[in-house]
Design a protein around this motif. Structure first.
Motif, PDB file in Angstrom:
ATOM      1  N   PRO A 637      10.460   7.026 -10.743  1.00 41.68           N
ATOM      2  CA  PRO A 637      10.315   5.503 -11.089  1.00 41.68           C
ATOM      3  C   PRO A 637      11.562   4.999 -12.168  1.00 41.68           C
ATOM      4  O   PRO A 637      12.035   5.832 -12.834  1.00 41.68           O
ATOM      5  CB  PRO A 637       8.921   5.646 -11.782  1.00 41.68           C
ATOM      6  CG  PRO A 637       9.025   7.065 -12.589  1.00 41.68           C
ATOM      7  CD  PRO A 637       9.822   7.886 -11.698  1.00 41.68           C
ATOM      8  N   VAL A 638      11.490   3.731 -12.169  1.00 37.85           N
ATOM      9  CA  VAL A 638      12.522   3.147 -13.119  1.00 37.85           C
ATOM     10  C   VAL A 638      11.695   2.198 -13.931  1.00 37.85           C
ATOM     11  O   VAL A 638      11.022   1.361 -13.538  1.00 37.85           O
ATOM     12  CB  VAL A 638      13.539   2.279 -12.158  1.00 37.85           C
ATOM     13  CG1 VAL A 638      14.838   1.737 -13.030  1.00 37.85           C
ATOM     14  CG2 VAL A 638      14.507   3.434 -11.318  1.00 37.85           C
ATOM     15  N   ALA A 639      12.012   2.242 -15.193  1.00 43.32           N
ATOM     16  CA  ALA A 639      11.548   1.085 -15.988  1.00 43.32           C
ATOM     17  C   ALA A 639      11.595  -0.213 -15.964  1.00 43.32           C
ATOM     18  O   ALA A 639      12.893  -0.641 -15.528  1.00 43.32           O
ATOM     19  CB  ALA A 639      11.887   1.650 -17.529  1.00 43.32           C
ATOM     20  N   ALA A 640      10.517  -1.056 -15.801  1.00 48.33           N
ATOM     21  CA  ALA A 640      10.926  -2.468 -15.438  1.00 48.33           C
ATOM     22  C   ALA A 640      11.247  -3.189 -17.079  1.00 48.33           C
ATOM     23  O   ALA A 640      11.447  -2.365 -18.039  1.00 48.33           O
ATOM     24  CB  ALA A 640       9.400  -3.153 -15.025  1.00 48.33           C
ATOM     25  N   ALA A 641      11.452  -4.363 -16.958  1.00 52.56           N
ATOM     26  CA  ALA A 641      11.811  -5.160 -18.185  1.00 52.56           C
ATOM     27  C   ALA A 641      10.784  -5.010 -19.217  1.00 52.56           C
ATOM     28  O   ALA A 641      11.134  -4.933 -20.333  1.00 52.56           O
ATOM     29  CB  ALA A 641      12.150  -6.560 -17.890  1.00 52.56           C
ATOM     30  N   ASP A 642       9.431  -4.726 -19.081  1.00 53.91           N
ATOM     31  CA  ASP A 642       8.443  -4.829 -19.957  1.00 53.91           C
ATOM     32  C   ASP A 642       8.269  -3.245 -20.116  1.00 53.91           C
ATOM     33  O   ASP A 642       7.182  -2.988 -20.926  1.00 53.91           O
ATOM     34  CB  ASP A 642       7.039  -5.480 -19.416  1.00 53.91           C
ATOM     35  CG  ASP A 642       6.546  -4.844 -18.334  1.00 53.91           C
ATOM     36  OD1 ASP A 642       5.442  -5.179 -17.765  1.00 53.91           O
ATOM     37  OD2 ASP A 642       7.051  -3.799 -17.709  1.00 53.91           O
ATOM     38  N   GLY A 643       9.097  -2.351 -19.924  1.00 54.17           N
ATOM     39  CA  GLY A 643       8.794  -0.908 -19.939  1.00 54.17           C
ATOM     40  C   GLY A 643       7.859  -0.268 -19.248  1.00 54.17           C
ATOM     41  O   GLY A 643       7.740   1.113 -19.485  1.00 54.17           O
ATOM     42  N   LEU A 645       6.364   1.554 -15.901  1.00 56.22           N
ATOM     43  CA  LEU A 645       6.937   2.471 -14.963  1.00 56.22           C
ATOM     44  C   LEU A 645       5.759   2.473 -13.748  1.00 56.22           C
ATOM     45  O   LEU A 645       4.880   2.778 -13.741  1.00 56.22           O
ATOM     46  CB  LEU A 645       7.069   4.004 -15.274  1.00 56.22           C
ATOM     47  CG  LEU A 645       8.131   4.467 -16.519  1.00 56.22           C
ATOM     48  CD1 LEU A 645       7.927   5.922 -16.759  1.00 56.22           C
ATOM     49  CD2 LEU A 645       9.577   4.045 -15.716  1.00 56.22           C
ATOM     50  N   ALA A 646       6.646   2.267 -12.545  1.00 56.45           N
ATOM     51  CA  ALA A 646       5.690   2.068 -11.328  1.00 56.45           C
ATOM     52  C   ALA A 646       5.329   3.394 -10.736  1.00 56.45           C
ATOM     53  O   ALA A 646       5.819   4.135  -9.651  1.00 56.45           O
ATOM     54  CB  ALA A 646       6.551   1.355 -10.312  1.00 56.45           C
ATOM     55  N   VAL A 647       4.659   4.387 -11.375  1.00 55.58           N
ATOM     56  CA  VAL A 647       4.319   5.493 -11.115  1.00 55.58           C
ATOM     57  C   VAL A 647       2.968   5.616 -10.214  1.00 55.58           C
ATOM     58  O   VAL A 647       2.051   4.996 -10.602  1.00 55.58           O
ATOM     59  CB  VAL A 647       3.960   6.403 -12.342  1.00 55.58           C
ATOM     60  CG1 VAL A 647       3.266   7.868 -11.948  1.00 55.58           C
ATOM     61  CG2 VAL A 647       4.879   6.657 -13.367  1.00 55.58           C
ATOM     62  N   PRO A 648       3.109   6.058  -9.037  1.00 54.75           N
ATOM     63  CA  PRO A 648       1.922   6.009  -7.896  1.00 54.75           C
ATOM     64  C   PRO A 648       0.627   6.588  -8.195  1.00 54.75           C
ATOM     65  O   PRO A 648       0.351   7.726  -7.576  1.00 54.75           O
ATOM     66  CB  PRO A 648       2.657   6.243  -6.804  1.00 54.75           C
ATOM     67  CG  PRO A 648       3.534   7.417  -7.053  1.00 54.75           C
ATOM     68  CD  PRO A 648       4.169   7.080  -8.537  1.00 54.75           C
ATOM     69  N   THR A 649       0.205   6.468  -9.413  1.00 64.48           N
ATOM     70  CA  THR A 649      -0.855   7.137  -9.951  1.00 64.48           C
ATOM     71  C   THR A 649      -2.370   7.245  -8.965  1.00 64.48           C
ATOM     72  O   THR A 649      -2.881   8.076  -9.046  1.00 64.48           O
ATOM     73  CB  THR A 649      -1.591   6.628 -11.396  1.00 64.48           C
ATOM     74  OG1 THR A 649      -1.763   5.308 -11.163  1.00 64.48           O
ATOM     75  CG2 THR A 649      -0.346   7.014 -12.194  1.00 64.48           C
ATOM     76  N   GLN A 650      -2.384   6.102  -8.137  1.00 67.60           N
ATOM     77  CA  GLN A 650      -3.457   6.058  -7.434  1.00 67.60           C
ATOM     78  C   GLN A 650      -3.319   7.021  -6.240  1.00 67.60           C
ATOM     79  O   GLN A 650      -4.561   7.496  -5.841  1.00 67.60           O
ATOM     80  CB  GLN A 650      -3.490   4.581  -6.813  1.00 67.60           C
ATOM     81  CG  GLN A 650      -4.713   4.326  -5.943  1.00 67.60           C
ATOM     82  CD  GLN A 650      -5.892   4.580  -6.681  1.00 67.60           C
ATOM     83  OE1 GLN A 650      -6.091   3.674  -7.659  1.00 67.60           O
ATOM     84  NE2 GLN A 650      -7.074   5.028  -6.292  1.00 67.60           N
ATOM     85  N   LYS A 651      -2.166   7.425  -5.915  1.00 69.84           N
ATOM     86  CA  LYS A 651      -2.066   8.468  -4.927  1.00 69.84           C
ATOM     87  C   LYS A 651      -2.046  10.004  -5.369  1.00 69.84           C
ATOM     88  O   LYS A 651      -1.933  10.807  -4.456  1.00 69.84           O
ATOM     89  CB  LYS A 651      -0.752   8.186  -4.159  1.00 69.84           C
ATOM     90  CG  LYS A 651      -0.837   6.885  -3.447  1.00 69.84           C
ATOM     91  CD  LYS A 651       0.649   6.615  -2.728  1.00 69.84           C
ATOM     92  CE  LYS A 651       0.639   5.097  -2.110  1.00 69.84           C
ATOM     93  NZ  LYS A 651       1.636   4.790  -1.390  1.00 69.84           N
ATOM     94  N   LEU A 652      -1.967  10.028  -6.740  1.00 73.93           N
ATOM     95  CA  LEU A 652      -1.870  11.589  -7.200  1.00 73.93           C
ATOM     96  C   LEU A 652      -2.979  12.006  -7.441  1.00 73.93           C
ATOM     97  O   LEU A 652      -4.318  11.580  -7.842  1.00 73.93           O
ATOM     98  CB  LEU A 652      -1.109  11.238  -8.762  1.00 73.93           C
ATOM     99  CG  LEU A 652       0.354  10.701  -8.542  1.00 73.93           C
ATOM    100  CD1 LEU A 652       0.569  10.770 -10.226  1.00 73.93           C
ATOM    101  CD2 LEU A 652       1.256  11.660  -7.702  1.00 73.93           C
ATOM    102  N   PRO A 653      -3.176  13.388  -6.976  1.00 75.60           N
ATOM    103  CA  PRO A 653      -4.544  14.206  -7.492  1.00 75.60           C
ATOM    104  C   PRO A 653      -4.607  14.281  -9.061  1.00 75.60           C
ATOM    105  O   PRO A 653      -3.632  14.182  -9.812  1.00 75.60           O
ATOM    106  CB  PRO A 653      -4.086  15.418  -7.076  1.00 75.60           C
ATOM    107  CG  PRO A 653      -3.050  15.436  -5.808  1.00 75.60           C
ATOM    108  CD  PRO A 653      -2.150  14.254  -6.504  1.00 75.60           C
ATOM    109  N   ALA A 654      -5.805  14.252  -9.548  1.00 72.98           N
ATOM    110  CA  ALA A 654      -5.920  14.359 -10.920  1.00 72.98           C
ATOM    111  C   ALA A 654      -5.440  15.490 -11.215  1.00 72.98           C
ATOM    112  O   ALA A 654      -5.568  16.693 -10.664  1.00 72.98           O
ATOM    113  CB  ALA A 654      -7.485  14.234 -11.230  1.00 72.98           C
ATOM    114  N   GLY A 655      -4.653  15.596 -12.727  1.00 75.88           N
ATOM    115  CA  GLY A 655      -4.173  16.974 -13.102  1.00 75.88           C
ATOM    116  C   GLY A 655      -3.057  16.439 -13.983  1.00 75.88           C
ATOM    117  O   GLY A 655      -3.072  15.480 -14.507  1.00 75.88           O
TER     118      GLY A 655
END
Length: 673
Positions: A637-643, A645-655
């Motif tokens: 991910p790359v930080a947006a103007a407001d700080g 991060l577009a981390v795709p957490t919806q697709k990540l397994p819990a952990g």
């Protein structure tokens, strides 16, 4: 959710400290309080009878009965916001809050008829006809609520109520409960229609479900009409025809990520497929605020995992996507406070539509410590079901938005909750399916910056959307009703809501030429002995540094001050200024974070739920790397103007994962369901 201290470092903003109350007259005047009975009410409420402007030293109330010199009062305005009234998707956006959400504490100096003389000039203005009220806050030496006891308040009735508040010189012990659940803004009322309305965002008469109450009004006070799916500020929208569900109310959360469509429930395998038939990727979306009401009526038993809404094959009305939109979260960064918004009602034509749930109220506690095995709760109430039994149903009601909890104490060790209410279900056993209600959005909880939080826990979850029991939609019970949005805990230091000896107009801190420059300004000073600089590496534990800066004593002129931290620690440092008056009482400014030296990586919330945005203090364009514990790359991910991060957490397994940025120590990130 259990509080982890490091998750809250970046969310230190301005509120109240106990020492800053400035309530020098008759603290503890009401003695000790012990509550063992359920449903105890200790507050008194009276509406403002005339407008009050900033700078005034008096307010006029409808009734001064029970008020006397030395009383602590909360002056607060509940409504008055202006909204966009166009019959489009922009309907309900706040265009001007005006005085809605303004609040402050004051000490009554004298009572003459219906006029209260106050200890100092008002910091804010209040409009009598927009729900401005005065709430008496009892002043106890100590408070004990037994395991069978509960403290509550008068529900908001359109002119007063919705607040549970008290002050204690010592400890507030809660072994029972303090609750403002459902005491906030009212849900949309029952309707029964005979006119089709699949498109309107607002309307009057026979044109869809009733909107929930919010900061912009209720029922007949909504300009252009109180019906239709548009969300009026933090009030949930009503369901449109035929038989769509009402939207959930709202309160806290990020206004910038509101869409009105809530958070799709993907807890069951296969449901994501149904959501994505509404729109590509919709299952992974996540709006703040209230959840959306469910789809309208379907006549036929089709596979909802293969046939999306709005298709003629569902029958005469096509199972339309006409549920009420979820209410909008409100801007708490302005230093205001709000009741939870009411949920919208479902659309009905067979006299069993569900009404919207009431929002949560406001709990305001001031004490040396707040502790106990019980709970402090300001949840939204659930939306009402549409119960057709074995026959036809209607649309169900949206859940109320969570309320607000302000805890001002040096130590807090109690469980707290300001969750959104659940959406109502549609209950019937025929093939026809109807729209459940959307879940209410989360509320708002704040605690004093620097408080000891050992044993403290909080929950700021959105309410679940309702479900349909129809056998014609057994594969997808949510039927378009979504969950409400979540929120995060806020630490606040002293702000303009407290009768302070000093009126702050500015505080800032900035890195410059190898040192940190601190600057602040005051509009007036009273009994001000000196200022002390304080800093922290975690935003919680502060220590004094540097020389004291002399105050002006008594001054009615604007004054400016400056000081330096010549040897700041490396990384992110949190600064504030403590003002100390001649009798030793003190107050602090809001906290400002300054990055000095190298890069310190901080992100919140952490842990975060799947689908939530990850926020940082990284400059725009900063590249980050997310890996699993084995070092395998998950995202870049790359930080947006407001700080963010577009981390795709919806697709990540819990952990657990590692978040890495060049030049900084890796941060362990926890993803939860």
């Amino acid at each position: 959710m259990r509080l982890l201290r490091h998750t809250c470092k970046p969310i230190v903003v301005g509120i109240l400290s106990l020492a800053a109350l400035g309530a020098r007259a008759q603290a503890g005047k009401d003695g000790a309080l012990t509550i063992n009975a359920a449903g105890t009410v200790v507050n008194q409420y009276t509406r403002l009878a005339a407008n009050a402007t900033a700078g005034s030293t008096t307010v006029t109330v409808a009734s001064a009965a029970g008020l006397s010199a030395g009383d602590l009062v909360l002056i607060i305005q509940m409504q008055g916001a202006l909204i966009n009234n166009a019959n489009t998707a922009a309907y309900g956006a706040v265009t001007n809050l005006r005085n809605a959400g303004n609040y402050e504490l004051a000490v009554v100096q004298a009572v003459t008829g219906g006029t209260l003389a106050l200890s100092q000039p008002l910091a804010q203005s209040y409009t009598a006809n927009d729900g401005a009220q005065v709430v008496r806050i009892p002043r106890y030496t100590g408070v004990t609520i037994g395991s069978g006891g509960s403290l509550t308040g008068q529900a908001w009735n359109g002119t007063s109520g919705g607040v549970v508040a008290l002050e204690a010189q010592g400890t507030i012990t809660v072994n029972g409960s303090i609750t403002a659940t459902g005491l906030g803004f009212r849900g949309g009322a029952f309707v029964n229609n005979g006119v089709d309305n699949n498109a309107n965002y607002l309307g009057a008469g026979n044109t869809g479900g009733e909107k929930g109450e919010g900061v912009a009004g209720y029922a007949s006070s909504y300009a252009g009409g109180s019906r239709g799916r548009g969300a009026a500020a933090n009030g949930g929208g009503g369901g449109n025809s035929v038989n769509a569900g009402g939207g959930g109310g709202a309160n806290g959360g990020d206004p910038a990520v509101w869409t009105g469509t809530g958070r799709p429930n993907v807890s069951t395998p296969g449901w994501a497929t149904a959501w994505n038939l509404e729109g590509a990727g919709f299952a992974n979306s996540g709006s703040s605020g209230g959840g959306r009401g469910g789809y309208g009526v379907s006549d036929n038993d089709l596979d909802a995992l293969a046939v999306g809404p709005g298709q003629s094959s569902w029958g005469t009305y096509s199972r339309p996507n006409t549920g009420g939109l979820g209410g909008r979260p409100l801007p708490y960064e302005l230093g205001r406070v709000f009741l939870g918004g009411g949920g919208g009602s479902g659309d009905g034509n067979t006299a069993v539509a569900g009404v919207g749930g009431n929002g949560g109220g406001l709990v305001y506690l001031i004490g040396g410590a707040i502790t106990g095995s019980g709970s402090v709760v300001a949840d939204g109430a659930p939306g009402a079901a549409s119960n057709g039994g074995t026959s036809f149903a209607d649309g169900a009601g949206g859940g109320g938005g969570g309320g607000a909890i302000l805890l001002t104490a040096g130590a807090v060790s109690v469980a707290t909750s300001a969750n959104g209410g659940t959406g109502g279900n549609t209950v019937n056993t025929v093939i026809k399916a109807y729209g459940p209600g959307g879940g209410g959005g989360a509320g708002y909880i704040s605690v004093s910056s620097g408080a000891d939080l050992t044993g403290f826990s909080y929950s700021l979850s959105g309410g679940r959307g309702g479900i349909s029991t129809s056998p014609g939609l057994a594969e997808f019970p949510p039927n378009g009703a979504t969950d409400g949005g979540v929120n995060t805990l806020i630490f606040r230091t002293s702000g303009n809501t407290t009768p302070l000896p000093v009126s702050w107009t500015h505080f800032g801190a900035a890195w410059a030429a190898g040192r940190v420059q601190l600057s602040w300004a005051t509009a007036q000073e009273k009994n001000n002995a000196y200022f002390q600089l304080e800093r922290s590496l975690d935003g919680v534990r502060f220590a004094a540094f540097g020389e004291r800066v002399p105050g002006a004593g008594h001054s009615t002129s604007a004054r400016r001050y400056a000081a330096y931290d010549a040897q700041p620690p490396a990384g992110t440092v949190y600064y504030r200024v403590r003002q100390v008056d001649f009798d030793g009482q003190s107050a602090t400014t809001a906290v400002v974070a300054v990055r000095s030296g190298g890069t310190t990586l901080a992100a919140y919330p952490n842990p975060l739920r799947r689908g939530e945005l990850l926020r940082t203090q990284l400059p725009a364009g900063t590249a980050a790397l997310l890996t699993d514990l084995l070092g395998r790359t998950v995202a870049r991910p790359v930080a947006a103007a407001d700080g963010t991060l577009a981390v795709p957490t919806q697709k990540l397994p819990a952990g657990q994962y590692w978040l890495r940025v060049a030049g900084a120590k890796p941060l362990r990130l926890v993803v939860q369901e």
